[in-house]
Design an enzyme around this catalytic site. Structure first.
Site, mmCIF file in Angstrom:
data_model
loop_
_atom_site.group_PDB
_atom_site.id
_atom_site.type_symbol
_atom_site.label_atom_id
_atom_site.label_comp_id
_atom_site.label_asym_id
_atom_site.label_seq_id
_atom_site.Cartn_x
_atom_site.Cartn_y
_atom_site.Cartn_z
ATOM 1 N N LYS A 10 0.844 -1.195 0.000
ATOM 2 C CA LYS A 10 0.000 0.000 0.000
ATOM 3 C C LYS A 10 0.877 1.241 0.000
ATOM 4 C CE LYS A 10 -0.737 -1.297 4.764
ATOM 5 N NZ LYS A 10 -0.525 -2.719 4.454
ATOM 6 N N SER A 330 -1.543 4.548 13.875
ATOM 7 C CA SER A 330 -0.821 3.650 12.977
ATOM 8 C C SER A 330 -1.816 2.761 12.232
ATOM 9 C CB SER A 330 0.162 2.812 13.785
ATOM 10 O OG SER A 330 -0.546 1.988 14.682
ATOM 11 N N TYR A 331 -1.297 1.952 11.341
ATOM 12 C CA TYR A 331 -2.145 1.109 10.486
ATOM 13 C C TYR A 331 -3.118 0.276 11.321
ATOM 14 C CZ TYR A 331 -3.406 -1.912 6.643
ATOM 15 O OH TYR A 331 -4.104 -2.580 5.687
ATOM 16 N N PRO A 332 -4.432 0.395 11.048
ATOM 17 C CA PRO A 332 -5.395 -0.186 11.992
ATOM 18 C C PRO A 332 -5.757 -1.654 11.753
ATOM 19 C CG PRO A 332 -6.554 1.120 10.363
ATOM 20 C CD PRO A 332 -5.089 1.193 10.001
ATOM 21 N N ARG A 333 -5.177 -2.293 10.738
ATOM 22 C CA ARG A 333 -5.519 -3.708 10.536
ATOM 23 C C ARG A 333 -4.322 -4.575 10.892
ATOM 24 N NH1 ARG A 333 -8.818 -1.421 6.382
ATOM 25 N NH2 ARG A 333 -7.092 -1.283 4.944
#
Length: 847
Positions: A10, A330-333
């Site tokens: 991404k 930060s990236y939530p997944r």
DNA sequence: GCAAGGTC
């Protein structure tokens, strides 16, 4: 100089990695697809001076689907979906990812893949390789394409990955291909069959789709299982003894807790009820702890938001995604609950100190930073943490709740455990022991930050000492009943899904959303999931026919097979063939035994013949058909036992009992609100187009009947001002004194002549611009003409006196899908006189 | 109009 293309999963990751590897000396530009950016810098690769080019995809490049022919619900028997061809399509055509990658790969010699280190990432590696294979020679050679293996986006990890490049793992990628194919074939076959079977029989199903899926169905299964547990629960009586002391006064509970036999309870009571005093046999004070939380992952965030804020996992993740894009978190997944090894806690806490809500707390933590609990590193992404300070005023209510939670949870993880003292006092009366416990807070620890978990002290502060004799005030016997479990909360459901490996951090909210959107469950107070009649009969139906279809273990059984492919211990084709065969057999068995599920539907839902209200006449039998308003909207003729689908998402009205000249069906008028599309349609032609140049699901405004007064030739004004294939057609179906012309292909709508009492076409009388001229009539007192006259003729586009009465816009909420027409021939209508064509006109200057 | 999985 040679170039090295590097691709991450991404855009944000590409930027971070480029920053680390390029040492901040890289140039950045936007990619040709406007979504991904490209960073470039000079460096060394395998001892050579090279140009590095770092970019990304946006998740999967491709997705799999059936070939066009097999997308038809009408013409394909669902069983064919187990063997029909499957093709890969671009997952998101708007991103033009393949051509973007190809363009960037031009002139590159090496490819380094930085996709996430999981099976899906491995699969995307091969999608990227495939996309650039024309541009980079020998792309499948181990001397050309490399794979970076990293578990955190830290300087150390990324540099280490770069220094120890490996190669993409084709077996893992293949296991994903197999999963995609299986899910597609199984899900679509069952869904199409069920939907058509039940929609053809019942009129009040309340869902436009009766879907099946290897994740969504077991998810629904959990909810129905709990419902069944509640329904079948039989309360049981039990008896408890309790004791009260006097001087000091305190309540003691029975150490046996309870007995289920009344006579035993009475016997025990009789043994001790006359005792007037007893000794304190034990009085112990212990220090206890409640552990601070582990670092935050996706599942924990979704559960907390559901319980604490009543936000659905779907909404929570939408908000978290936005906070991530804005740089707040930060990236939530992620599944990981362990902080990266060199995570800089100090700097994050210092940032949070700037937010008044956390100032005191952050200050305390800075003075006495506690190390976090160890967690699980799943090798995906670091835990969810705050990245920058945000003030309450810069968020909307729900966004603040999520951001606030992330911050407080973060502070909680590096606070101390909560500490309290617990005093346990026991008193012995003959054969029976009674217990009193009282808790008292010593140190709130992490609950200072996570204040909703604040400790509640017990009220009694009564002190006893061992050996002390106390007076017994009362010994009571009370009767109680066991109570049924409650419905699953969303948080319980998430835990169950995680435990059984159903869905992923990213897809769990989607599955829950699906079963709720499709009306299989409703969300009650406390976000409890209550299955609907539809959800219940579905699950009970599977249980009657083939219970495996709804078992949570089914997904993991399939995963086991897929893991054999990933591990290289089984052949992709063999495993896939085996699994497809099993499910095809299951499907066929399901179809043969559908009456077992149908019996349940029959008891809950009404047949089409009893649903809906009488509406308009059938052209075949002249009897009234019923209008089934529940999705999908339909007309049903009880006498002919035929169903005619209607456009969804708008209103359907009868239309002056006008009839279609071809089939005698009464016309109906569709309208999508005052700002949306509207047109008349014949229910039969809408489903069975009479002419080759009329598409399915089109209205009379696309019908090329040569003489019908409601069709295209009678009401078409000109070719569309915007699109190339459409025709602007006068709409006469609207409320009195409202007039529109609308394109029969695109969303263009032109409101005309408000309050006019009549608008008609001057047949054959064309304007110079090519448009049909019209005659407009107003009642005198309502005239909108500047000279107050009642009637005028002219061109809608060119006539000066009309200009202020014509207003163009685009349909709002218009259904998609074309009603394209070509001004082509009429099927089998040779010899019909009066065939005309729609006037063409140049693009009008007025617009 | 279908699935589940990435991500925007």
């Amino acid at each position: 100089m040679k170039s090295v293309l590097m691709v991450a999963e991404k855009p944000s990751l590409a930027a971070s990695i480029a920053n680390i590897l390029g040492g901040g000396k890289c140039s950045q530009r936007k990619g040709s697809n406007n979504s991904c950016s490209v960073s470039e810098w000079k460096g060394t690769f395998q001892g050579e001076s090279v140009m590095f080019k770092m970019t990304s995809v946006c998740g999967h490049v491709m997705s799999c689907n059936f070939t066009v022919k097999y997308n038809s619900w009408d013409q394909i028997d669902p069983v064919e979906l187990f063997s029909c061809p499957i093709q890969k399509q671009e997952a998101n055509p708007k991103l033009r990812m393949n051509s973007f990658l190809e363009r960037e790969a031009k002139g590159c010699t090496y490819l380094v893949l930085w996709l996430d280190c999981d099976k899906e990432g491995e699969n995307i590696c091969f999608e990227v390789m495939n996309a650039v294979s024309k541009m980079i020679p020998n792309i499948y050679s181990k001397k050309v394409t490399y794979r970076a293996h990293f578990s955190a986006i830290s300087d150390k990890d990324i540099h280490k990955a770069m220094a120890t490049l490996g190669h993409p793992d084709e077996n893992q990628s293949k296991s994903v291909d197999a999963r995609q194919e299986l899910d597609l074939r199984i899900g679509c076959a069952f869904t199409r069959f069920q939907t058509r079977f039940f929609q053809g029989k019942y009129g009040d199903l309340d869902s436009s789709l009766i879907s099946y899926g290897p994740c969504q169905t077991p998810t629904l299964g959990f909810c129905v299982k709990r419902h069944d547990d509640i329904q079948t629960f039989k309360p049981e009586s039990f008896w408890c003894l309790s004791l009260q002391t006097a001087n000091p006064s305190a309540n003691f509970e029975w150490k046996r807790k309870r007995v289920f036999k009344k006579d035993i309870a009475i016997l025990l009571l009789n043994q001790i009820k006359k005792v007037k005093e007893a000794k304190i046999s034990k009085c112990v004070t212990k220090t206890e702890f409640r552990k601070r939380p582990q670092a935050l992952n996706t599942v924990e965030l979704m559960k907390a938001a559901s319980v604490g804020f009543s936000l659905s996992p779907h909404t929570t993740m939408q908000i978290a995604e936005r906070l991530y894009i804005q740089g707040y978190i930060s990236y939530p997944r992620t599944e990981t609950t362990a902080y990266p090894q060199h995570y800089d806690f100090q700097s994050t806490v210092r940032q949070l100190k700037d937010i008044p809500d956390y100032h005191t707390e952050a200050d305390n933590i800075l003075k006495n930073l506690n190390s976090p609990r160890s967690g699980k590193d799943c090798g995906d992404h670091p835990p969810i943490t705050p990245l920058k300070a945000g003030q309450r005023s810069s968020f909307d209510t729900d966004s603040w709740k999520i951001y606030d939670y992330v911050c407080r949870h973060f502070l909680g993880t590096i606070s101390k455990d909560l500490k309290y003292s617990e005093v346990t006092t026991e008193i012995v009366v003959e054969t029976e022991t009674f217990v009193n416990t009282s808790k008292c807070l010593i140190d709130p620890g992490f609950t200072s930050a996570m204040n909703w978990l604040a400790f509640k002290n017990d009220e009694t502060g009564t002190k006893f000492s061992e050996g002390q004799t106390v007076e017994i005030n009362d010994i009571k016997l009370s009767e109680h009943q066991t109570s049924p479990p409650d419905y699953l909360t969303e948080s319980d459901l998430i835990s169950l899904m995680e435990k059984h490996g159903i869905g992923t951090d990213a897809s769990i909210p989607v599955h829950i959303n699906n079963i709720s959107q499709r009306n299989y469950v409703t969300i009650g107070g406390g976000r409890k999931l209550m299955p609907t009649a539809l959800g219940i009969v579905l699950v009970h139906g599977y249980q009657k026919i083939d219970p495996e279809l709804v078992l949570p273990t089914m997904r993991s059984e399939v995963e086991k097979m897929l893991n054999l492919i990933a591990a290289g211990s089984a052949d992709f084709k063999n495993v896939l063939k085996h699994a497809v065969t099993i499910f095809k057999l299951k499907f066929q068995y399901f179809v043969q035994n559908i009456q077992n599920m149908d019996a349940l539907f029959d008891a809950k839902f009404s047949p089409l013949s009893e649903s809906g209200k009488s509406f308009s006449r059938c052209g075949k039998c002249r009897r009234y058909m019923k209008y089934i308003q529940t999705k999908p909207a339909r007309l049903y003729c009880n006498h002919c036992d035929e169903t005619y689908s209607l456009p969804n998402g708008g209103n359907i009205r009868t239309y002056k009992e006008l009839k279609c000249p071809l089939d005698e069906f009464e016309l109906v008028a569709f309208s999508n609100g005052s700002k949306g599309k509207s047109y008349p349609l014949c229910p039969y032609c809408y489903n069975h187009p009479p002419f080759t140049d009329m598409q399915k699901n089109a209205g009379c405004n696309s019908c090329t009947h040569p003489t019908c007064p409601n069709a295209l030739y009678a009401l078409g004004i000109s070719s569309c001002t915007d699109c190339t294939s459409g025709v602007l057609v006068l709409d006469k179906t609207l409320t009195p004194n409202t007039w529109k012309i609308g394109c029969n292909s695109c969303d263009v709508i032109i409101n005309i002549f408000k309050d006019a009492s009549k608008v008609s076409l001057n047949s054959g009388n064309l304007c110079e611009c090519g448009a049909q001229t019209v005659t407009v009539t107003y009642k005198q007192e309502k005239s909108r003409f500047k000279d107050n006259s009642e009637e005028k003729s002219g061109c809608i586009f060119c006539c000066e006196e009309f200009k202020h009465l014509v207003e163009k816009h685009r349909a709002v909420g218009a259904p998609h899908g074309g009603n394209n027409i070509n001004n082509g021939g009429v099927r089998g209508k040779n010899g019909i006189k009066g065939k005309r064509s729609i006037p063409k006109r140049g693009k009008n200057k007025n617009f």
